[in-house]
Enzyme design. Sequence first.
Site, short mmCIF file in Angstrom:
data_model
loop_
_atom_site.label_atom_id
_atom_site.label_comp_id
_atom_site.label_asym_id
_atom_site.label_seq_id
_atom_site.Cartn_x
_atom_site.Cartn_y
_atom_site.Cartn_z
N ASP A 132 0.85 -1.18 0.00
CA ASP A 132 0.00 0.00 0.00
C ASP A 132 0.89 1.24 0.00
O ASP A 132 2.08 1.17 0.34
CB ASP A 132 -0.88 0.05 1.26
CG ASP A 132 -1.87 -1.11 1.31
OD1 ASP A 132 -2.16 -1.69 0.26
OD2 ASP A 132 -2.33 -1.41 2.43
N ASP A 134 1.40 4.58 1.93
CA ASP A 134 1.06 5.31 3.16
C ASP A 134 1.57 6.74 3.03
O ASP A 134 2.76 6.96 2.79
CB ASP A 134 1.69 4.63 4.37
CG ASP A 134 1.16 3.22 4.58
OD1 ASP A 134 -0.06 3.06 4.60
OD2 ASP A 134 1.98 2.30 4.71
#
Length: 205
Positions: A132, A134
Amino acid sequence: MVIEPHDLLKIDAKHLISHTPIPDWAIQALNMAPYVVVRRAHAPKGQIAVGIRGKARNERFGAFLPADAIISHIRPEDLTARTLWENKPSPVFLSLTIASEILAKHKLVWGPGGSAGFELATGNVTVTAESDLDLILRAPEPIPIHTAAEIMNVMKSCPARVDIQAETPAGSFSLAEYASGSDTMMVKTKFGPLLCENPWKSKLN
């Protein structure tokens, strides 16, 4: 020097303070890249709560560091020059380009955290195809909800999942939750999570 959660600190591992044995994987990780990330946790006076990250998601180890034992200090917002990732074609860094444009449009102070920030700061490859993105958004003053909604709408076009944590003086909260118009917000503080109606006027402010 102001040290905040998500900042990366270059250290000499011998200065780490831990009340339990440091795992072998953590020692190996520090040998490859002598950096720790600042944790959002209460620390004894004169110390900083830090975390060691390994290769796997479950490889995270918390420790403490004397405040005077920092070799160098890198903030997420120090890692926003596109030249740092323009030759990295992974979904995370393609998403970082998209995010940088909308955040720059609103003149916000931000930077990559997590695996992307660690890779850009240390040069060690930590981002994978499944990672992901961030992002850390400095938000000392309230952000208009329509601005947050516009940012999160743009994030839908990113090839990687994007999580944006907005940082206030009291703690951090999910920009997606804020943009949804939720009546209450979960704010992460160094003393634990706090549910409040306004993340800029919590009980810790």
